[in-house]
Design an enzyme around this catalytic site. Structure first.
Site, PDB file in Angstrom:
ATOM      1  CG  HIS A 113     -81.645 -70.056  -4.836  1.00 18.41           C
ATOM      2  ND1 HIS A 113     -80.729 -71.025  -4.514  1.00 18.41           N
ATOM      3  CD2 HIS A 113     -81.112 -69.372  -5.874  1.00 18.41           C
ATOM      4  CE1 HIS A 113     -79.681 -70.945  -5.315  1.00 18.41           C
ATOM      5  NE2 HIS A 113     -79.883 -69.944  -6.153  1.00 18.41           N
TER       6      HIS A 113
ATOM      7  CE  LYS B 184     -74.604 -76.139  -2.190  1.00 18.31           C
ATOM      8  NZ  LYS B 184     -74.613 -74.801  -1.533  1.00 18.31           N
TER       9      LYS B 184
ATOM     10  CG  ASP C  78     -79.329 -72.710   2.126  1.00 17.45           C
ATOM     11  OD1 ASP C  78     -78.741 -73.649   1.566  1.00 17.45           O
ATOM     12  OD2 ASP C  78     -79.605 -71.647   1.552  1.00 17.45           O
ATOM     13  CG  ASP C  79     -75.301 -75.097   2.029  1.00 17.45           C
ATOM     14  OD1 ASP C  79     -76.091 -75.593   1.217  1.00 17.45           O
ATOM     15  OD2 ASP C  79     -74.378 -74.333   1.691  1.00 17.45           O
TER      16      ASP C  79
ATOM     17  CG  HIS D  77     -75.769 -71.024   1.671  1.00 12.90           C
ATOM     18  ND1 HIS D  77     -74.840 -70.136   1.185  1.00 12.90           N
ATOM     19  CD2 HIS D  77     -76.085 -71.833   0.621  1.00 12.90           C
ATOM     20  CE1 HIS D  77     -74.604 -70.395  -0.091  1.00 12.90           C
ATOM     21  NE2 HIS D  77     -75.339 -71.428  -0.455  1.00 12.90           N
TER      22      HIS D  77
ATOM     23  NE  ARG E 144     -84.342 -72.566  -0.825  1.00 16.60           N
ATOM     24  CZ  ARG E 144     -83.359 -73.031  -0.070  1.00 16.60           C
ATOM     25  NH1 ARG E 144     -82.561 -73.975  -0.559  1.00 16.60           N
ATOM     26  NH2 ARG E 144     -83.152 -72.575   1.158  1.00 16.60           N
TER      27      ARG E 144
ATOM     28  CE  LYS F  19     -80.797 -70.237  -1.166  1.00 14.15           C
ATOM     29  NZ  LYS F  19     -79.538 -70.916  -0.817  1.00 14.15           N
TER      30      LYS F  19
ATOM     31  CB  CYS G 143     -79.690 -74.324  -2.398  1.00 18.01           C
ATOM     32  SG  CYS G 143     -78.387 -73.541  -3.357  1.00 18.01           S
TER      33      CYS G 143
ATOM     34  CG  ASP H 216     -80.663 -76.508   0.885  1.00 15.98           C
ATOM     35  OD1 ASP H 216     -79.825 -76.962   1.684  1.00 15.98           O
ATOM     36  OD2 ASP H 216     -80.522 -75.401   0.319  1.00 15.98           O
ATOM     37  CG  ASN H 217     -77.583 -78.542  -0.249  1.00 15.47           C
ATOM     38  OD1 ASN H 217     -78.118 -77.659  -0.915  1.00 15.47           O
ATOM     39  ND2 ASN H 217     -76.726 -78.258   0.708  1.00 15.47           N
TER      40      ASN H 217
END
Length: 723
Positions: free
Chosen positions: A152, A415, A51-52, A236, A93, A150, A89, A358-359
């Site tokens: 989300h 992002k 994540d991130d 993240h 997803r 996560k 994110c 994710d990004n």
């Protein structure tokens, strides 16, 4: 790959024969066979989603963070150089889980409990009822499906409701304190937590890793193929890790982002990721335009030179990045545990492991980062012994835009944006029984939505024609298995949109439209085969190609629901000279006085009558609770002139905008006025819309905000501003 119903059965039979054939009956290093006792030799599947994580944060993509276990996967598998995500994110997803664009799955920009119906079905804020998740496709094919971490994509459409058998993690919010043991839940309801640590020993990244092993064990005991989705919340924000894990990185990051960006780029060359002159290390990226306190005083400026900062600020920032690096290392250690367990139980060779982010790295919001759950306001400067408090229980820090720029080396932006730094992710595929060991780079453009058809192909699964009684949206992605095995993918077009950041890629060409820039916004054009890092904007040199790409984006955006054309009863009469809204030419309104005259009819008017422009600049004549309003947006800020009196029936409205005033007159009565913010400074990219606002909102409302009556006549005129 899109599967036609009449060939699904044939493809499944061929695939299964291929998978169990003697040429692929591999054994692992210990000579152990897959532990399943039946004849089903389809692969197990593990997806690890960080994540991130930035494009170059991993060691195997040039980073200085210690990631030996992920690096080993890359060494024995394949790495992609151009796998794209959806800039943030939850849209990413949604796309990864469904094989669709985010708007097609219902999460165009973010999750929400209160979707605005005027924005259209693409912005429902949760997974919709016309998409199928990976679990909903793999489970009918005989796979046990497990999810850790996560979620989300909204708790209303939680993991158990959307096909997964077991879950541990959290279903609401984008992030949470990693030390808060009580926040993380076990589903289905009623399940006891197999791993229930005391609060003083709890750290979410570690527990997620342990639960991954727990669920793999459960899958192995089922004697059927299994699928594990490990969705980490690391790295993240809040950047949090035990202090002793971060200590090893303090000296590394006290050297600063300028030196480290150069070193990363050199390593990217050495490992073969950067393989041609088309890659050039971009200058330090700018800090997007925002409130000055949020942007740490650097709004619209480049990130600062490391050596320009005072020593105490450098120590604070180095510690933030050290904690971030410790989080990434924690993800890597979990990958190592998974690989060791698979090897020791005889499942490694026939398990497809995918790793990605994710990004792009997260800039929120300035070079010094932020402190506090609100993510707003000034940043705390920690000194001395307080430095080791960063990343501890109850803390909530980010590491800032300059470290994010390091994370996305060598690209521009971050992002939230659709430049390469916002949408490019590392992507590793490892499957000894199905992908030959190669340490190879795959350079074909691809997208996270391609993971669904890839897993369908390896699992012999079929995409349902309907789900829960609803017809499903056809898949957008294509299988990446051929690319993993050395074949070229066909040229394709891939679209992007996130909150007024647009992009379209066709072959080697990419058009991109940014947001929150300190200068006039416009579409940019790049040839990525010659300029992967988007350093040479060709839009002015190739206006026709730029125009074609913009139109291609508009067509894509309408098809997938980014631009929603509402199905309303709005009638447009005596307005369009050639009939049909698409043939109405947008007037040139840049640096000009405006006069808009419309005649409308509605019993209780609401919505947009006419709009031109979008989230950067433009105007809109619309109704608020029956009252006429003129909104003028310049540099993202809206100035509104609103009538005190609601109207009904047939009415004639006249609005004007000059450098001095904006006025609004209803049915010939005395006009109201206020001080103007100025004329529209540049020609908006968002075209004129009648009866709704087709793209990003030109006014202070949520587009498309359709008008609920009839537009009887319309006239827009411009005049030269007096010198």
């Amino acid at each position: 790959m899109k599967y036609l119903p009449q060939v699904r059965c044939f493809l499944t039979i061929v695939l299964l024969n291929w998978l169990v054939g003697p040429a692929h009956a591999y054994e692992n290093q210990k000579g152990a066979r897959d532990a399943r006792t039946d004849t089903d030799q389809r692969p197990n599947i593990v997806i690890v989603l960080a994540d991130d994580l930035g494009y170059s944060d991993l060691g195997c993509y040039g980073g200085e963070i210690s990631t030996p276990n992920i690096d080993a996967l890359a060494k024995n598998g394949v790495r992609f150089t151009q796998l794209y995500n959806s800039a943030r994110c939850c849209p990413s997803r949604a796309s990864l889980l469904t094989g669709l664009y985010p708007t097609q799955a219902g999460i165009g920009d973010f999750t929400t409990d209160q979707p605005n119906p005027k924005r259209g079905p693409g912005y429902l804020g949760r997974l919709n009822d016309q998409c199928a998740t990976l679990a909903e496709v793999l489970k009918p094919a005989g796979y046990g499906c497990y999810y850790v971490g996560k979620w989300h994509v909204h708790p209303e459409t939680g993991p158990i409701k959307r096909g997964f058998d077991e879950f541990y993690g959290y279903t609401r919010d984008h992030s949470h304190d990693q030390y808060d043991a009580d926040y993380y839940i076990r589903l289905p309801e009623g399940r006891d937590k197999e791993i229930d640590l005391s609060k003083d020993r709890f750290y979410a990244t570690d527990v997620f890793n342990d639960y991954a092993i727990e669920f793999i064990r459960q899958g192995q005991s089922s004697k059927q193929p299994w699928f594990l989705f490990l969705g980490h919340s690391s790295p993240h924000f809040p950047v949090q890790a035990p202090a002793d894990r971060a200590d090893k990185y303090d000296e590394v990051y006290r050297r600063g982002w300028d030196v480290l960006r150069e070193e990363r780029f050199d390593r990217m060359k050495a490992i073969g990721l950067v393989d041609s002159p088309s890659w050039n290390l971009s200058p330090r990226s700018l800090v997007p335009v925002d409130r000055d306190d949020i942007a740490n005083g650097f709004s619209g400026q480049d990130n600062p030179e490391w050596d320009s900062l005072d020593h105490d600020r450098q120590l604070d920032l180095a510690r933030r990045m050290a904690v971030f690096a410790a989080m990434v290392e924690g993800v890597d250690q979990g990958v190592g545990k998974i690989i060791d367990h698979l090897r020791n139980t005889g499942h490694l060779d026939n398990t497809l492991v995918l790793f990605l982010s994710d990004n792009g790295a997260c800039y929120e919001w300035g070079p010094f980062g932020f402190d506090g759950k609100s993510r707003l306001g000034e940043t705390t400067l920690r000194q001395g012994t307080d430095l080791r408090d960063i990343g501890g229980p109850g803390t909530h820090q980010s590491y800032g835009s300059a470290w994010a720029n390091l994370g996305n080396t060598p690209f521009r932006m971050y992002k939230h944006f659709t430049h390469e730094g916002g949408i490019s992710t590392p992507f590793i595929a490892h499957w000894p029984a199905g992908i030959a060991k190669s340490d190879r780079w795959v350079r074909d453009p691809s997208h996270v939505m391609d993971i669904m058809p890839t897993l369908m192909e390896v699992a012999g699964a079929t995409y349902p024609g309907q789900i829960r009684g609803n017809p499903t949206t056809p898949l957008e992605g294509v299988s990446l298995l051929p690319a993993m095995r050395g074949e070229k993918l066909s040229e394709r077009t891939i679209g992007f949109d996130h909150q007024a950041a647009h992009a379209i890629r066709k072959g080697d060409w990419k058009a991109v439209y940014a947001k929150r820039m300190p200068h006039d916004l416009k579409w940019e054009l790049y040839n990525l085969a010659e300029d992967r890092c988007e350093m040479n904007d060709l839009a002015d040199q190739q206006p026709e190609r730029t125009k074609e790409m913009i139109e291609l984006w508009n067509q894509w955006a309408r098809r997938v629901g980014v631009i929603w054309e509402p199905d309303t009863n709005v009638a447009v009469e005596n307005v369009l000279p050639t009939g049909g809204l698409r043939n109405f030419k947008s007037p040139q309104i840049a640096k000009a006085n405006l006069r808009i005259e419309v005649t409308v009819q509605s019993a209780s008017p609401d919505g947009v009558v006419i709009a031109q422009g979008g989230s950067h600049c433009g105007y809109a004549l619309h109704f608020v609770d029956g009252r006429p309003a003129l909104d003028v947006r310049i540099d993202g800020e809206v100035t509104r002139l609103l009538s005190d009196h609601p109207i009904r029936g047939k009415s004639r409205l006249v609005a004007t905008l000059t450098t001095d005033d904006m006025t609004l007159m209803v049915d010939g009565a005395s006009s109201i006025s206020k001080r103007s913010p100025g004329v529209i400074p540049v020609q908006p990219q968002d075209e004129l819309s009648v009866g709704y606002d087709s793209m990003s909102a030109a006014g202070d409302y949520s587009s498309p905000n359709p008008f609920n009556g009839t537009v009887l006549s319309l006239d827009v005129t411009t005049s030269e501003v007096s010198k």
